[in-house]
Scaffold this motif. Sequence first.
Motif, PDB file in Angstrom:
ATOM      1  N   GLY A  14       0.987  -0.892  -0.292  1.00 46.31           N
ATOM      2  CA  GLY A  14       0.228  -0.205   0.038  1.00 46.31           C
ATOM      3  C   GLY A  14       0.727   1.222  -0.051  1.00 46.31           C
ATOM      4  O   GLY A  14       0.515   2.235  -0.391  1.00 46.31           O
ATOM      5  N   CYS A  17       2.197   1.757  -3.463  1.00 46.65           N
ATOM      6  CA  CYS A  17       1.491   1.599  -3.889  1.00 46.65           C
ATOM      7  C   CYS A  17       1.069   2.662  -4.228  1.00 46.65           C
ATOM      8  O   CYS A  17       0.835   3.952  -5.006  1.00 46.65           O
ATOM      9  CB  CYS A  17       0.605   0.991  -4.877  1.00 46.65           C
ATOM     10  SG  CYS A  17       1.333  -0.363  -5.074  1.00 46.65           S
ATOM     11  N   CYS A  18       0.563   3.451  -3.144  1.00 47.95           N
ATOM     12  CA  CYS A  18      -0.518   4.666  -3.165  1.00 47.95           C
ATOM     13  C   CYS A  18       0.301   5.957  -3.121  1.00 47.95           C
ATOM     14  O   CYS A  18      -0.106   6.957  -3.014  1.00 47.95           O
ATOM     15  CB  CYS A  18      -0.901   4.502  -1.901  1.00 47.95           C
ATOM     16  SG  CYS A  18      -2.909   3.148  -1.910  1.00 47.95           S
ATOM     17  N   THR A  19       1.725   6.009  -3.011  1.00 49.21           N
ATOM     18  CA  THR A  19       2.376   7.345  -2.784  1.00 49.21           C
ATOM     19  C   THR A  19       3.077   7.036  -3.800  1.00 49.21           C
ATOM     20  O   THR A  19       3.937   7.998  -3.743  1.00 49.21           O
ATOM     21  CB  THR A  19       3.753   7.462  -1.674  1.00 49.21           C
ATOM     22  OG1 THR A  19       4.960   6.095  -1.814  1.00 49.21           O
ATOM     23  CG2 THR A  19       3.113   6.846  -0.520  1.00 49.21           C
ATOM     24  N   GLY A  20       2.701   6.860  -4.440  1.00 49.90           N
ATOM     25  CA  GLY A  20       3.179   6.920  -6.241  1.00 49.90           C
ATOM     26  C   GLY A  20       4.937   6.017  -6.785  1.00 49.90           C
ATOM     27  O   GLY A  20       5.580   7.168  -7.197  1.00 49.90           O
ATOM     28  N   GLN A  96       6.920   9.287   1.217  1.00 50.73           N
ATOM     29  CA  GLN A  96       8.115   7.650   1.174  1.00 50.73           C
ATOM     30  C   GLN A  96       8.952   7.628   1.352  1.00 50.73           C
ATOM     31  O   GLN A  96       9.764   8.328   2.232  1.00 50.73           O
ATOM     32  CB  GLN A  96       8.056   7.595  -0.503  1.00 50.73           C
ATOM     33  CG  GLN A  96       9.025   7.827  -0.737  1.00 50.73           C
ATOM     34  CD  GLN A  96       8.504   9.707  -1.816  1.00 50.73           C
ATOM     35  OE1 GLN A  96       7.262  10.132  -1.172  1.00 50.73           O
ATOM     36  NE2 GLN A  96       9.368  10.929  -2.290  1.00 50.73           N
ATOM     37  N   GLN A 111      -0.918   2.929 -12.644  1.00 53.17           N
ATOM     38  CA  GLN A 111      -1.715   3.976 -11.129  1.00 53.17           C
ATOM     39  C   GLN A 111      -1.287   3.333 -10.031  1.00 53.17           C
ATOM     40  O   GLN A 111      -1.158   2.215 -10.687  1.00 53.17           O
ATOM     41  CB  GLN A 111      -3.248   4.275 -11.798  1.00 53.17           C
ATOM     42  CG  GLN A 111      -3.850   4.802 -13.134  1.00 53.17           C
ATOM     43  CD  GLN A 111      -3.074   6.706 -12.626  1.00 53.17           C
ATOM     44  OE1 GLN A 111      -2.658   7.282 -11.850  1.00 53.17           O
ATOM     45  NE2 GLN A 111      -2.572   6.621 -14.117  1.00 53.17           N
ATOM     46  N   CYS A 112      -2.147   2.775  -9.600  1.00 53.20           N
ATOM     47  CA  CYS A 112      -1.997   2.039  -7.588  1.00 53.20           C
ATOM     48  C   CYS A 112      -1.943   0.985  -7.884  1.00 53.20           C
ATOM     49  O   CYS A 112      -1.252  -0.020  -7.560  1.00 53.20           O
ATOM     50  CB  CYS A 112      -2.771   2.979  -6.701  1.00 53.20           C
ATOM     51  SG  CYS A 112      -2.260   4.479  -5.966  1.00 53.20           S
ATOM     52  N   ALA A 115      -0.554  -1.384  -9.854  1.00 49.31           N
ATOM     53  CA  ALA A 115       1.502  -1.611  -9.247  1.00 49.31           C
ATOM     54  C   ALA A 115       0.931  -2.665  -8.288  1.00 49.31           C
ATOM     55  O   ALA A 115       1.755  -4.195  -8.545  1.00 49.31           O
ATOM     56  CB  ALA A 115       1.231  -0.412  -8.823  1.00 49.31           C
TER      57      ALA A 115
END
Length: 119
Positions: A14, A17-20, A96, A111-112, A115
């Motif tokens: 998570g 993925c969610c922090t790019g 991150q 995208q998230c 990933a």
Amino acid sequence: MHSKRFILYGLFIGLLCCTGVFYTLNSTSIKSAIVVKQHTVNNPYITVKEIPLPSGFTRIKRSNDSFGKWLVDLKLKRSKTVYLYDGTPKANQTAQFAIVDISVGDKNLQQCADAVMRL
């Protein structure tokens, strides 16, 4: 014991993925490369397994053909700078911890959720 392991994997994926963390610098973004110099912080870890665990947690043995083994053996990028799909640095560079060194191609397609599925 197993629930802690899955929680850690879930948090790790998570966070990645969610922090790019899967975005990379577009080679045509010269302006972005100049801006990045101000944000670049080096990561001291080479692979995921080198990241220290939180207090009270221990690493478990994994078989060489397991998903867990593959995850902890992922290489990390030296830089902690995260880039958006267009090659510009993400505004918040403190979110991150490390960036996994996985190619995402040269198009704005990941995208998230993509990933996570890719992993």
